[in-house]
Design an enzyme around this catalytic site. Structure first.
Site, mmCIF file in Angstrom:
data_model
loop_
_atom_site.group_PDB
_atom_site.id
_atom_site.type_symbol
_atom_site.label_atom_id
_atom_site.label_comp_id
_atom_site.label_asym_id
_atom_site.label_seq_id
_atom_site.Cartn_x
_atom_site.Cartn_y
_atom_site.Cartn_z
ATOM 1 N N ILE A 212 -9.652 -8.942 4.322
ATOM 2 C CA ILE A 212 -11.026 -8.512 3.982
ATOM 3 C C ILE A 212 -11.086 -8.123 2.500
ATOM 4 O O ILE A 212 -10.298 -7.284 2.056
ATOM 5 C CB ILE A 212 -11.463 -7.276 4.808
ATOM 6 C CG1 ILE A 212 -11.308 -7.520 6.311
ATOM 7 C CG2 ILE A 212 -12.896 -6.881 4.474
ATOM 8 C CD1 ILE A 212 -11.667 -6.311 7.171
ATOM 9 N N LYS B 251 0.819 -1.231 0.000
ATOM 10 C CA LYS B 251 0.000 0.000 0.000
ATOM 11 C C LYS B 251 0.844 1.268 0.000
ATOM 12 O O LYS B 251 0.404 2.314 -0.488
ATOM 13 C CB LYS B 251 -0.990 0.010 1.178
ATOM 14 C CG LYS B 251 -0.407 -0.280 2.554
ATOM 15 C CD LYS B 251 -0.359 -1.738 2.840
ATOM 16 C CE LYS B 251 0.650 -2.036 3.908
ATOM 17 N NZ LYS B 251 0.356 -3.064 4.831
ATOM 18 N N LYS C 225 -3.879 3.094 2.849
ATOM 19 C CA LYS C 225 -5.028 2.255 2.470
ATOM 20 C C LYS C 225 -6.242 3.140 2.119
ATOM 21 O O LYS C 225 -6.971 2.870 1.160
ATOM 22 C CB LYS C 225 -5.361 1.315 3.627
ATOM 23 C CG LYS C 225 -4.244 0.304 3.873
ATOM 24 C CD LYS C 225 -4.363 -0.373 5.218
ATOM 25 C CE LYS C 225 -3.272 -1.414 5.401
ATOM 26 N NZ LYS C 225 -3.136 -1.885 6.773
HETATM 27 P P1 NAP Z 1 8.638 -9.155 5.441
HETATM 28 O O1 NAP Z 1 8.263 -10.274 6.325
HETATM 29 O O2 NAP Z 1 9.631 -8.157 5.927
HETATM 30 O O3 NAP Z 1 9.183 -9.797 4.064
HETATM 31 C C1 NAP Z 1 9.827 -9.036 3.080
HETATM 32 C C2 NAP Z 1 10.530 -9.994 2.123
HETATM 33 O O4 NAP Z 1 11.132 -9.234 1.082
HETATM 34 C C3 NAP Z 1 11.653 -10.808 2.772
HETATM 35 O O5 NAP Z 1 11.693 -12.095 2.219
HETATM 36 C C4 NAP Z 1 12.917 -10.023 2.391
HETATM 37 O O6 NAP Z 1 14.068 -10.869 2.287
HETATM 38 C C5 NAP Z 1 12.553 -9.514 1.017
HETATM 39 N N1 NAP Z 1 13.209 -8.249 0.707
HETATM 40 C C6 NAP Z 1 12.997 -7.047 1.293
HETATM 41 N N2 NAP Z 1 13.803 -6.122 0.733
HETATM 42 C C7 NAP Z 1 14.544 -6.775 -0.216
HETATM 43 C C8 NAP Z 1 15.557 -6.363 -1.127
HETATM 44 N N3 NAP Z 1 15.976 -5.098 -1.213
HETATM 45 N N4 NAP Z 1 16.088 -7.283 -1.968
HETATM 46 C C9 NAP Z 1 15.676 -8.566 -1.913
HETATM 47 N N5 NAP Z 1 14.704 -9.019 -1.064
HETATM 48 C C10 NAP Z 1 14.166 -8.119 -0.229
HETATM 49 O O7 NAP Z 1 7.366 -8.315 4.983
HETATM 50 P P2 NAP Z 1 5.834 -8.784 4.966
HETATM 51 O O8 NAP Z 1 5.244 -8.539 6.313
HETATM 52 O O9 NAP Z 1 5.710 -10.112 4.339
HETATM 53 O O10 NAP Z 1 5.211 -7.648 4.021
HETATM 54 C C11 NAP Z 1 5.426 -7.665 2.628
HETATM 55 C C12 NAP Z 1 4.538 -6.615 1.958
HETATM 56 O O11 NAP Z 1 3.177 -6.910 2.225
HETATM 57 C C13 NAP Z 1 4.746 -5.179 2.445
HETATM 58 O O12 NAP Z 1 4.540 -4.278 1.380
HETATM 59 C C14 NAP Z 1 3.645 -5.002 3.489
HETATM 60 O O13 NAP Z 1 3.262 -3.658 3.663
HETATM 61 C C15 NAP Z 1 2.539 -5.803 2.853
HETATM 62 N N6 NAP Z 1 1.543 -6.324 3.790
HETATM 63 C C16 NAP Z 1 1.928 -6.999 4.903
HETATM 64 C C17 NAP Z 1 0.963 -7.518 5.759
HETATM 65 C C18 NAP Z 1 1.329 -8.268 7.013
HETATM 66 O O14 NAP Z 1 0.415 -8.583 7.795
HETATM 67 N N7 NAP Z 1 2.580 -8.598 7.249
HETATM 68 C C19 NAP Z 1 -0.394 -7.323 5.457
HETATM 69 C C20 NAP Z 1 -0.761 -6.627 4.294
HETATM 70 C C21 NAP Z 1 0.228 -6.130 3.471
HETATM 71 P P3 NAP Z 1 14.691 -11.612 3.588
HETATM 72 O O15 NAP Z 1 13.632 -12.569 4.040
HETATM 73 O O16 NAP Z 1 15.901 -12.299 3.082
HETATM 74 O O17 NAP Z 1 14.965 -10.533 4.575
HETATM 75 N N1 HSE Z 2 1.084 -3.415 9.195
HETATM 76 C C1 HSE Z 2 -0.208 -3.574 8.618
HETATM 77 C C2 HSE Z 2 -1.257 -3.601 9.707
HETATM 78 C C3 HSE Z 2 -0.258 -4.842 7.818
HETATM 79 O O1 HSE Z 2 -0.884 -3.767 10.877
HETATM 80 O O2 HSE Z 2 -2.436 -3.425 9.413
HETATM 81 C C4 HSE Z 2 -1.536 -5.019 7.048
HETATM 82 O O3 HSE Z 2 -1.656 -4.070 6.029
#
Ligand code: NAP
Ligand code: HSE
Length: 420
Positions: free
Chosen positions: A129, A100, A198
């Site tokens: 959702i 987002k 969002k």
């Molecule tokens: P995360 O756990 O930090 O995972 C990020 C992944 O991207 C990791 O595998 C990391 O590698 C890789 N990465 C990051 N920077 C990189 C780079 N420069 N080069 C290569 N690989 C890189 O993040 P996440 O929580 O899954 O979130 C991912 C996205 O989804 C974000 O945009 C977040 O806002 C969105 N999102 C997250 C959630 C949630 O609940 N977590 C919900 C909705 C949306 P390594 O594993 O090797 O560090």
């Molecule tokens: N950091 C975000 C939250 C992940 O807590 O809602 C989902 O977009």
């Protein structure tokens, strides 16, 4: 077969790979073809992770592999994901993202670049959702009157624990991070920016309005104090970080900030990591959406839904606003013209004339008081809790400045908007 490359195999990316494997039967049946993650990209190849797909740290191997149909961007951040998504679209690949922050700034340029190539992002708003689908499809016959919701799981989880269990702010933030709810930089969650990203996406879909985070009012939960929590409990309010989009005439109000909500309202019951969004359409009336706003599997559920959608249709359609704007032209309302009721807490000297001075300061700024309560703090000081009638944001800004400078007020005034 739809071949997928996952860029970022962290909390959400690993869940996407695992759902595609665990639920392959139902996904294949619904998509009409197999959806297979053939490669994942990570930063650190040595990190332990619970996935069975081949991994690389070489972007070319994913972006320039002609056999890959869809790139799923789940790395987080803005600059590098922008490069990745741009390259993927230029290479003719469909894109799904949950990012987002990227969309808050680049949704229109990326949509233009995508053209007819599918570019989807259901998981970017409210985790599991299907709110984007609801707005684009289910409510598309309506003029949207308002969207009001809890859109950040981390801050809602924190507020719930702070209010119900008196858990300390830093302890509870660490817990939300360990559960995989928080952004890499949690300031985005607690500062209201993630909810604002969002809201901007939903604002574009509902109203076709192109605004950036800098254009709108954003406040977070960092300044909610134990005294505010005590007040809320005593007067039967919940404190929630609300994101609000509202049509007022030909203007659209977009804002994110904490609010006091009477405990009788449904949205006050949305606790923990859950998100809740109320959408009012001119024909349907009020509809409510409730579900997990963050977490690996919940978010990945929405990412995979987009993949299934792409497999089914194989063709994109614009996500933002309307095909060609031959409908009413809407503009963004200035922050100063927003109207609300406000709660103000003041630590004041407990002596004759103070109340009168504060009342006249409010009156001079066009603000009328609905309720006022005084509670002693020490022998010579007291907390004053004020609730105002509806007034203009610019008047509240002026009066808070005057109160901060007034000699009767001992510490910086606290303010929370009231949504009743
Ligand atoms: P995360 O756990 O930090 O995972 C990020 C992944 O991207 C990791 O595998 C990391 O590698 C890789 N990465 C990051 N920077 C990189 C780079 N420069 N080069 C290569 N690989 C890189 O993040 P996440 O929580 O899954 O979130 C991912 C996205 O989804 C974000 O945009 C977040 O806002 C969105 N999102 C997250 C959630 C949630 O609940 N977590 C919900 C909705 C949306 P390594 O594993 O090797 O560090
Ligand atoms: N950091 C975000 C939250 C992940 O807590 O809602 C989902 O977009």
């Amino acid at each position: 077969m739809l071949k997928v490359g996952i860029i970022g195999v962290g909390t959400v990316g690993a869940s996407v790979a695992n759902i595609l494997k665990d639920n392959a039967d139902i996904i294949t049946a619904r998509a009409g073809m197999q959806i297979v993650p053939i490669i994942g990209l990570v930063n650190n190849l040595k990190k332990e992770r619970n996935v069975s797909i081949p991994l690389t740290d070489d972007f070319d191997k994913v972006l320039n592999d002609d056999s890959i149909d869809v790139i799923v961007e789940l790395m987080g951040g803005i600059e590098k994901p922008l490069e990745v998504v741009t390259q993927a679209l230029k290479n003719g690949k469909s894109v799904v993202t949950a990012n987002k922050a990227l969309l808050a700034y680049h949704r229109y340029d990326l949509q233009d670049l995508a053209g007819d190539t599918p570019f989807e992002y259901e998981a970017a708003v409210a985790g599991g959702i299907p709110i984007i689908n609801a707005l684009r499809e289910g409510l598309s016959a309506n003029h949207i009157i308002s969207i009001k919701g809890i859109m950040n799981g981390t801050s809602n989880y924190m507020l719930t624990k702070m209010i119900n269990e008196n858990v300390n702010y830093d302890v509870i933030l660490k817990e939300a991070q360990d559960l995989g709810y928080a952004e890499a930089d949690p300031t985005f969650d607690v500062g209201g920016f993630d909810a604002a990203h969002k809201l901007l996406i939903l604002g574009s879909i509902a109203y076709g309005i192109d605004a950036k985070p800098e254009d709108i009012l954003i406040e977070g939960i960092e300044n909610i104090s134990p005294a505010d929590i005590e007040f809320a409990k005593e007067f039967d309010y919940a404190i929630k970080l609300l994101a609000i989009a509202k049509k007022v005439g030909t203007e659209i109000e977009l804002r994110v900030h904490p609010v006091l909500i009477p405990n009788s309202q449904m949205i006050s019951k949305v606790d923990g990591v859950m998100n809740g969004i109320s959408v009012i359409g001119d024909k349907v009336g009020e509809t409510m959406y409730y579900g997990p706003g963050a977490g690996g599997d919940a978010t990945a559920s929405a990412v995979v839904a987009n993949l299934i959608d792409i497999a089914r249709k194989g063709k994109g359609s614009p996500m933002l606003g309307f095909e060609k704007n031959n409908v009413e032209k809407l503009t963004l309302m200035s922050k100063e013209d927003i109207k609300s009721k406000y709660y103000i807490r003041l630590e004041v000297e407990d002596k004759t004339g103070v109340l009168a001075r504060i009342s006249s300061l409010l009156e001079e700024n066009g603000i009328s008081i609905e309720k006022i309560i005084q509670k002693p703090l020490t022998n010579d000081s007291a907390n004053l809790f004020l609730a105002t009638h509806i007034c203009l944001e610019k008047n509240i800004t002026k009066v808070l400045k005057a109160l901060t400078n007034s000699k009767e007020v001992k510490t910086k005034p606290a303010m929370i908007r009231i949504e009743d």
